[in-house]
Write a protein that holds these residues in place. Structure first.
Motif, PDB file in Angstrom:
ATOM      1  N   ASP A 207      28.731  56.483  14.029  1.00 25.75           N
ATOM      2  CA  ASP A 207      27.661  57.473  14.171  1.00 25.75           C
ATOM      3  C   ASP A 207      27.287  58.155  12.862  1.00 25.75           C
ATOM      4  O   ASP A 207      26.362  58.971  12.833  1.00 25.75           O
ATOM      5  CB  ASP A 207      28.055  58.549  15.188  1.00 25.75           C
TER       6      ASP A 207
ATOM      7  N   ARG B 294      16.588  70.770  26.154  1.00 22.26           N
ATOM      8  CA  ARG B 294      16.518  69.385  25.696  1.00 22.26           C
ATOM      9  C   ARG B 294      15.067  69.022  25.432  1.00 22.26           C
ATOM     10  O   ARG B 294      14.220  69.116  26.313  1.00 22.26           O
ATOM     11  CB  ARG B 294      17.122  68.440  26.725  1.00 22.26           C
TER      12      ARG B 294
ATOM     13  N   GLY C 138      16.034  65.299  21.462  1.00 13.96           N
ATOM     14  CA  GLY C 138      17.390  65.822  21.550  1.00 13.96           C
ATOM     15  C   GLY C 138      17.391  67.296  21.893  1.00 13.96           C
ATOM     16  O   GLY C 138      16.392  67.850  22.351  1.00 13.96           O
ATOM     17  N   TRP C 139      18.530  67.940  21.679  1.00 16.13           N
ATOM     18  CA  TRP C 139      18.627  69.372  21.940  1.00 16.13           C
ATOM     19  C   TRP C 139      17.783  70.156  20.953  1.00 16.13           C
ATOM     20  O   TRP C 139      17.662  69.787  19.784  1.00 16.13           O
ATOM     21  CB  TRP C 139      20.074  69.836  21.814  1.00 16.13           C
TER      22      TRP C 139
ATOM     23  N   LYS D  87      30.124  66.634  16.716  1.00 19.02           N
ATOM     24  CA  LYS D  87      29.244  65.504  16.411  1.00 19.02           C
ATOM     25  C   LYS D  87      27.898  65.652  17.123  1.00 19.02           C
ATOM     26  O   LYS D  87      26.844  65.383  16.555  1.00 19.02           O
ATOM     27  CB  LYS D  87      29.912  64.190  16.821  1.00 19.02           C
ATOM     28  N   GLN D  88      27.927  66.134  18.374  1.00 22.79           N
ATOM     29  CA  GLN D  88      26.681  66.335  19.104  1.00 22.79           C
ATOM     30  C   GLN D  88      25.806  67.387  18.441  1.00 22.79           C
ATOM     31  O   GLN D  88      24.581  67.267  18.419  1.00 22.79           O
ATOM     32  CB  GLN D  88      26.976  66.742  20.552  1.00 22.79           C
TER      33      GLN D  88
ATOM     34  N   ARG E 257      24.337  65.274  15.569  1.00 24.74           N
ATOM     35  CA  ARG E 257      23.659  64.021  15.931  1.00 24.74           C
ATOM     36  C   ARG E 257      22.546  64.229  16.939  1.00 24.74           C
ATOM     37  O   ARG E 257      21.498  63.544  16.884  1.00 24.74           O
ATOM     38  CB  ARG E 257      24.704  63.050  16.498  1.00 24.74           C
ATOM     39  N   ASP E 258      22.725  65.162  17.873  1.00 22.33           N
ATOM     40  CA  ASP E 258      21.810  65.275  19.007  1.00 22.33           C
ATOM     41  C   ASP E 258      20.892  66.490  18.955  1.00 22.33           C
ATOM     42  O   ASP E 258      20.115  66.712  19.879  1.00 22.33           O
ATOM     43  CB  ASP E 258      22.604  65.314  20.316  1.00 22.33           C
TER      44      ASP E 258
END
Length: 316
Positions: free
Chosen positions: A48, A118, A122-123, A160-161, A164-165
């Protein structure tokens, strides 16, 4: 003979660093509480990492706020730094709280109770100003009293989220508020931002009991290849709002942050005196520099923020 599980006396001295191929496997790693996570990261690159790099491609400066010691005002400093940077409407600021078990940025920044939404990509961060977004697990808990009881891998996955998100968009600064210590969360953020961390700001208080842990944090940064922008000494004294006399609350028996920086060759970004109104500003989620601009503490904050910008933006 069976291992006792004790950490060897020379383990820290011979730590290969979390970025080394020998991380978690070297002789000096035996008994270290971070041995397993270091070994797993050294096994191969996280698939990732490329996704995170692409998500943060428009983030100019990634700054870690570290302390080593709990209770030195690291999250308070992070929140007030974010507010101060965002006072310049041309500067886009993001603040991410990776203190998974003790998230406090939502309260400090006046957005507790808000929800993460969301979006298509993503968020979306919670915005406290048009140019200031915040992300924290605190937005996802059912109540302020809810405890997060997670082991390392789950905490690392959430961090990570956050990178990444989350649709951070274009940012001049992404401030990362970290928990005390040098453990899972710190290893995760260094790994995920591998090679792209602008630098770390280390926060301490003057007394030796805090400086001991700060030395460990500085050692972590050097072994992990994280540049250190400088040290901030918080709660350096109390300035009476009436007579303006200053008293030492936490006495610097070994010289405080100034002596530490001279010893380790680091810049001292500044010292912030105690002011009860800082705590009040955090309780109400407001900018201390806006509400108490004439106080010695606010002037110290302003000088530190100017010095950080000078160093981060490459004018030194």
């Amino acid at each position: 003979m069976a291992s006792t599980g004790a950490v060897p006396e020379n383990a820290n001295e011979h730590c290969p660093g979390p970025e080394s191929e020998a991380a978690g496997r070297a002789e000096g790693c035996a008994g270290c509480p971070n041995q397993e996570i270091c070994a797993s990261q050294a096994a191969g690159p996280d698939p990732d990492l490329g996704v995170v790099a692409e998500r943060l491609r428009d983030v100019r400066h990634r700054v870690l706020i570290l302390s080593g010691k709990g209770g030195v005002g690291k999250s308070t400093f992070t929140g007030q730094l974010a507010f101060a940077l965002a006072d310049d409407e041309s500067v886009e600021v993001g603040a991410v709280d990776i203190d998974i078990c003790g998230p406090s940025l939502p309260h400090i920044m006046g957005c507790a109770g808000d929800e993460v939404h969301r979006a298509a990509d993503g968020w979306s961060p919670v915005y406290v100003r048009d140019n200031l977004g915040v992300m924290s697990i605190g937005f996802m808990l059912p109540s302020d009293e809810a405890a997060v009881i997670w082991r390392g891998p789950k905490k690392n996955g959430m961090i990570k989220q956050f990178l990444r998100d989350v649709e951070w968009g274009r940012l001049d600064y992404l401030l990362v508020d970290t928990p005390p210590g040098t453990s899972d969360e710190h290893l995760s953020i260094v790994q995920l931002l591998k090679g792209s961390i602008t630098g770390a700001i280390v926060v301490t208080t003057p007394q030796e009991v805090a400086l001991q842990d700060v030395r460990k944090e500085i050692d972590f940064c050097r072994k992990a290849g994280v540049p250190i922008l400088g040290v901030v000494e918080n709660m350096s004294g109390f300035v009476c709002p009436s007579c303006h006399g200053e008293s030492r609350i936490f006495y610097p028996t070994t010289g405080g942050a100034k002596a530490l920086c001279a010893e380790l060759g680091l810049p001292l970004l500044g010292s912030i005196p105690l002011d009860p109104r800082i705590g009040r500003a955090c309780d109400f989620g407001s900018s201390f520099l806006d509400t108490c601009a004439d106080s010695p503490a606010a002037q110290a904050y302003a000088g530190i923020v100017a010095e950080i910008r000078r160093r981060v933006e490459g004018t030194v």
